[in-house]
Write a protein that holds these residues in place. Sequence first.
Motif, mmCIF file in Angstrom:
data_model
loop_
_atom_site.group_PDB
_atom_site.id
_atom_site.type_symbol
_atom_site.label_atom_id
_atom_site.label_comp_id
_atom_site.label_asym_id
_atom_site.label_seq_id
_atom_site.Cartn_x
_atom_site.Cartn_y
_atom_site.Cartn_z
ATOM 1 N N LEU A 93 0.851 -1.184 0.000
ATOM 2 C CA LEU A 93 0.000 0.000 0.000
ATOM 3 C C LEU A 93 0.890 1.238 0.000
ATOM 4 C CD1 LEU A 93 -3.165 0.473 0.338
ATOM 5 C CD2 LEU A 93 -2.583 1.198 2.643
ATOM 6 N N SER A 94 0.559 2.227 -0.834
ATOM 7 C CA SER A 94 1.364 3.446 -0.914
ATOM 8 C C SER A 94 0.881 4.480 0.100
ATOM 9 C CB SER A 94 1.279 4.046 -2.319
ATOM 10 O OG SER A 94 -0.015 4.604 -2.541
ATOM 11 N N ALA A 95 1.695 5.497 0.329
ATOM 12 C CA ALA A 95 1.317 6.594 1.221
ATOM 13 C C ALA A 95 0.079 7.312 0.680
ATOM 14 C CB ALA A 95 2.482 7.562 1.385
ATOM 15 N N ALA A 96 0.029 7.520 -0.625
ATOM 16 C CA ALA A 96 -1.139 8.179 -1.224
ATOM 17 C C ALA A 96 -2.405 7.353 -1.001
ATOM 18 C CB ALA A 96 -0.903 8.420 -2.712
ATOM 19 N N GLU A 97 -2.287 6.038 -1.142
ATOM 20 C CA GLU A 97 -3.447 5.164 -0.916
ATOM 21 C C GLU A 97 -3.867 5.192 0.546
ATOM 22 O OE1 GLU A 97 -2.837 1.795 -4.388
ATOM 23 O OE2 GLU A 97 -1.583 1.696 -2.581
ATOM 24 N N ALA A 98 -2.905 5.281 1.460
ATOM 25 C CA ALA A 98 -3.238 5.371 2.889
ATOM 26 C C ALA A 98 -4.073 6.620 3.143
ATOM 27 C CB ALA A 98 -1.965 5.384 3.727
ATOM 28 N N GLY A 99 -3.681 7.723 2.544
ATOM 29 C CA GLY A 99 -4.465 8.955 2.684
ATOM 30 C C GLY A 99 -5.855 8.831 2.102
ATOM 31 N N GLU A 100 -5.966 8.127 0.987
ATOM 32 C CA GLU A 100 -7.276 7.938 0.356
ATOM 33 C C GLU A 100 -8.201 7.066 1.201
ATOM 34 O OE1 GLU A 100 -9.057 9.076 -2.505
ATOM 35 O OE2 GLU A 100 -7.495 10.569 -2.160
ATOM 36 N N ILE A 101 -7.629 6.128 1.944
ATOM 37 C CA ILE A 101 -8.456 5.315 2.836
ATOM 38 C C ILE A 101 -9.160 6.230 3.839
ATOM 39 C CG2 ILE A 101 -8.465 3.566 4.662
ATOM 40 C CD1 ILE A 101 -6.080 2.251 3.284
ATOM 41 N N VAL A 102 -8.425 7.196 4.389
ATOM 42 C CA VAL A 102 -9.003 8.124 5.366
ATOM 43 C C VAL A 102 -10.110 8.942 4.718
ATOM 44 C CG1 VAL A 102 -8.540 10.052 6.926
ATOM 45 C CG2 VAL A 102 -6.863 8.205 6.686
ATOM 46 N N THR A 103 -9.874 9.439 3.510
ATOM 47 C CA THR A 103 -10.887 10.222 2.797
ATOM 48 C C THR A 103 -12.137 9.394 2.549
ATOM 49 O OG1 THR A 103 -9.147 11.504 1.715
ATOM 50 C CG2 THR A 103 -11.343 11.589 0.722
ATOM 51 N N GLN A 104 -11.966 8.185 2.058
ATOM 52 C CA GLN A 104 -13.106 7.297 1.783
ATOM 53 C C GLN A 104 -13.862 6.974 3.073
ATOM 54 O OE1 GLN A 104 -13.855 6.268 -1.321
ATOM 55 N NE2 GLN A 104 -15.391 4.713 -0.935
ATOM 56 N N ALA A 105 -13.103 6.704 4.121
ATOM 57 C CA ALA A 105 -13.725 6.352 5.396
ATOM 58 C C ALA A 105 -14.575 7.480 5.953
ATOM 59 C CB ALA A 105 -12.648 5.952 6.409
ATOM 60 N N ALA A 106 -14.186 8.715 5.695
ATOM 61 C CA ALA A 106 -14.968 9.846 6.210
ATOM 62 C C ALA A 106 -16.427 9.760 5.758
ATOM 63 C CB ALA A 106 -14.355 11.171 5.750
ATOM 64 N N PHE A 107 -16.635 9.352 4.532
ATOM 65 C CA PHE A 107 -17.996 9.291 3.995
ATOM 66 C C PHE A 107 -18.779 8.074 4.480
ATOM 67 C CE2 PHE A 107 -16.041 12.336 1.269
ATOM 68 C CZ PHE A 107 -17.062 13.209 0.947
ATOM 69 N N TYR A 108 -18.094 6.990 4.764
ATOM 70 C CA TYR A 108 -18.780 5.757 5.139
ATOM 71 C C TYR A 108 -18.696 5.437 6.626
ATOM 72 C CZ TYR A 108 -19.574 4.871 0.259
ATOM 73 O OH TYR A 108 -20.012 4.975 -1.029
ATOM 74 N N ALA A 109 -17.672 5.951 7.293
ATOM 75 C CA ALA A 109 -17.475 5.648 8.714
ATOM 76 C C ALA A 109 -17.642 6.874 9.599
ATOM 77 C CB ALA A 109 -16.094 5.043 8.931
ATOM 78 N N GLY A 110 -17.768 8.031 8.977
ATOM 79 C CA GLY A 110 -17.993 9.261 9.724
ATOM 80 C C GLY A 110 -16.751 10.129 9.847
ATOM 81 N N TRP A 111 -17.011 11.434 9.844
ATOM 82 C CA TRP A 111 -15.928 12.400 9.959
ATOM 83 C C TRP A 111 -15.120 12.234 11.244
ATOM 84 C CZ3 TRP A 111 -17.790 13.240 5.388
ATOM 85 C CH2 TRP A 111 -17.179 14.141 4.530
ATOM 86 N N PRO A 112 -15.738 12.026 12.400
ATOM 87 C CA PRO A 112 -14.931 11.873 13.618
ATOM 88 C C PRO A 112 -13.937 10.717 13.531
ATOM 89 C CG PRO A 112 -17.200 12.320 14.210
ATOM 90 C CD PRO A 112 -17.185 12.064 12.726
#
Length: 133
Positions: A93-112
């Motif tokens: 997994l790349s650093a960019a992909e790690a950041g994208e996981i956080v972005t994706q999670a915000a919409f499905y798992a919540g901003w907090p």
Amino acid sequence: KFTVPLQLPEASPDLLPLNQEAEKQRAETVEKNVGPISPGLVKFTADPLFLDLWQRPALKPRDRSLITVSALIASGQSAQIGYHLNRAMDNGLSAAEAGEIVTQAAFYAGWPNAFTAAPVVGEVVRNRSSSKG
């Protein structure tokens, strides 16, 4: 009518080869930190989880890692993200992909949950990039 695909994963497939060095390091860390408190947790962490589930061939280790990090973010388990994100990056997994996981999670798992995970992800990425420098 529902039909079952012919190529479902086996219950007990031939497992992927084990990275002996990574497993040794993981086992030693778990034994040191958890062994004195809960020997049973150490045993079950090794046998069914890391020596079986993680070695099943139907998902690549990178994909298993991506799912694990996503689930940890979604459940707010930020203390576990560092270990598993390092493992995910070891698995490709790349650093960019790690950041994208956080972005994706915000919409499905919540901003907090995403905002709680972001500093942990940032720390792992910074530590990995500084250790390569």
